[in-house]
Design a protein around this motif. Structure first.
Motif, short mmCIF file in Angstrom:
data_model
loop_
_atom_site.label_atom_id
_atom_site.label_comp_id
_atom_site.label_asym_id
_atom_site.label_seq_id
_atom_site.Cartn_x
_atom_site.Cartn_y
_atom_site.Cartn_z
N PRO A 158 0.82 -1.22 0.00
CA PRO A 158 0.00 0.00 0.00
C PRO A 158 0.85 1.27 0.00
O PRO A 158 2.02 1.25 0.39
N GLY A 159 0.26 2.35 -0.41
CA GLY A 159 0.98 3.62 -0.35
C GLY A 159 0.19 4.73 -1.01
O GLY A 159 -0.87 4.50 -1.60
N THR A 160 0.75 5.92 -0.89
CA THR A 160 0.13 7.08 -1.52
C THR A 160 0.69 7.23 -2.94
O THR A 160 -0.02 7.68 -3.83
N ALA A 164 -3.66 4.60 -2.13
CA ALA A 164 -4.60 5.28 -1.23
C ALA A 164 -5.14 6.56 -1.86
O ALA A 164 -4.38 7.32 -2.47
N ARG A 182 -3.96 11.43 1.20
CA ARG A 182 -3.22 11.47 2.46
C ARG A 182 -3.70 12.72 3.20
O ARG A 182 -3.58 13.83 2.72
N GLY A 227 -10.57 4.35 2.45
CA GLY A 227 -11.00 3.63 3.65
C GLY A 227 -9.85 2.89 4.29
O GLY A 227 -8.68 3.18 4.01
N LEU A 228 -10.20 1.94 5.13
CA LEU A 228 -9.18 1.25 5.92
C LEU A 228 -8.44 0.19 5.10
O LEU A 228 -9.06 -0.58 4.36
N LEU A 229 -7.13 0.17 5.30
CA LEU A 229 -6.29 -0.81 4.60
C LEU A 229 -6.68 -2.25 4.99
O LEU A 229 -6.70 -3.14 4.14
N LYS A 273 5.75 -3.49 3.22
CA LYS A 273 6.21 -2.10 3.11
C LYS A 273 7.74 -2.08 3.17
O LYS A 273 8.36 -3.00 3.70
N TYR A 297 6.87 5.30 12.61
CA TYR A 297 5.64 5.50 11.86
C TYR A 297 5.07 4.17 11.37
O TYR A 297 3.88 3.88 11.51
N GLN A 319 1.56 2.08 12.51
CA GLN A 319 0.54 1.61 11.56
C GLN A 319 0.36 0.10 11.64
O GLN A 319 -0.75 -0.41 11.61
N ASN A 350 -3.01 -1.88 12.66
CA ASN A 350 -3.59 -2.87 11.74
C ASN A 350 -3.73 -4.23 12.42
O ASN A 350 -4.71 -4.94 12.20
O1 PNS Z 1 2.85 6.04 1.17
P1 PNS Z 1 2.42 6.16 2.61
O2 PNS Z 1 1.99 7.56 2.91
O3 PNS Z 1 3.43 5.63 3.57
O4 PNS Z 1 1.12 5.22 2.74
C1 PNS Z 1 0.38 5.23 3.93
C2 PNS Z 1 -0.85 4.32 3.79
C3 PNS Z 1 -1.70 4.77 2.61
C4 PNS Z 1 -0.40 2.90 3.58
C5 PNS Z 1 -1.63 4.45 5.13
O5 PNS Z 1 -1.88 5.77 5.40
C6 PNS Z 1 -2.93 3.66 5.12
O6 PNS Z 1 -2.92 2.47 5.33
N1 PNS Z 1 -4.05 4.37 4.87
C7 PNS Z 1 -5.36 3.79 4.83
C8 PNS Z 1 -6.17 4.17 6.06
C9 PNS Z 1 -5.91 3.22 7.20
O7 PNS Z 1 -6.09 2.03 7.11
N2 PNS Z 1 -5.46 3.78 8.34
C10 PNS Z 1 -5.17 3.01 9.51
C11 PNS Z 1 -3.78 2.41 9.47
S1 PNS Z 1 -2.74 3.42 10.42
#
Ligand code: PNS
Length: 169
Positions: free
Chosen positions: A12-14, A41, A44, A82-84, A98, A108, A112, A116
């Motif tokens: 996953p990622g932005t 995603a 952000r 939404g949620l990953l 990741k 960070y 996360q 999760n």
């Molecule tokens: O590229 P990034 O910014 O490191 O990606 C972050 C990402 C998109 C993987 C993270 O923000 C995400 O999982 N977003 C979805 C929302 C979610 O599930 N949030 C709760 C997990 S902390």
């Protein structure tokens, strides 16, 4: 608790935009697992900012880069909001992969991964150590250099460098 073999993972990622560092992580995830879904995603919300590129543009750049690298078999790029953990459940993925560049990423990512795990205890969080070649590469650095007219060919795939030049022209 399940001991089912994990064959499908989500990266996953932005991806705002995708960098050579991201490409390396996707490539390595695919070397380990037969099925990889790259989840882009929607937005952000960190620091109240949105993304520089639209979701469609970010997905398009990723698909183009993977295509150019011949990395299409067993890899799919899918936008999500939404949620990953929900995305992983819907797609039947058993893990999240990741990349970790430096200790600065660790806190960070651990936060996360912990969250999760609370929400989806069976979902594995898997980390690959960044190739040292890309340890300094980030999407924000790429955007900053490109916005100032600098050359980013050594940081991003060729189709992305082209798109950045047009974007900041
Ligand atoms: O590229 P990034 O910014 O490191 O990606 C972050 C990402 C998109 C993987 C993270 O923000 C995400 O999982 N977003 C979805 C929302 C979610 O599930 N949030 C709760 C997990 S902390």
């Amino acid at each position: 608790m399940t001991s089912e073999l994990c064959t499908h993972v989500v990266v996953p990622g932005t991806f705002d935009p995708v960098t050579l560092g991201h490409m390396d992580v996707i490539h390595r995830a695919r070397k380990i697992f037969p099925q990889v879904t790259v989840a882009v995603a929607e937005s952000r919300r960190k620091h109240g900012t949105g993304t520089e590129f639209t979701l469609e543009e970010r997905v398009d750049m990723l698909r183009g880069a993977l295509q150019d690298d011949g990395l299409t078999e067993g890899i799919e790029v899918v936008p999500f909001s939404g949620l990953l953990v929900e995305f992983c459940k819907e797609h039947g993925a058993g893990g999240v992969v990741k990349g970790l560049r430096a200790t600065t990423d660790f806190e960070y990512e651990l936060q996360q991964a912990d969250l999760n795990t609370y929400m989806a205890p069976d979902l594995e969080s898997i980390f690959v150590m960044s190739n040292p070649k890309y340890g300094y590469v980030s999407s924000s650095i790429v955007r900053e250099i490109a916005a100032m007219g600098g050359d980013v060919d050594f940081l991003v795939p060729p189709n992305v460098a082209k798109r950045l030049r047009a974007h900041y022209a």
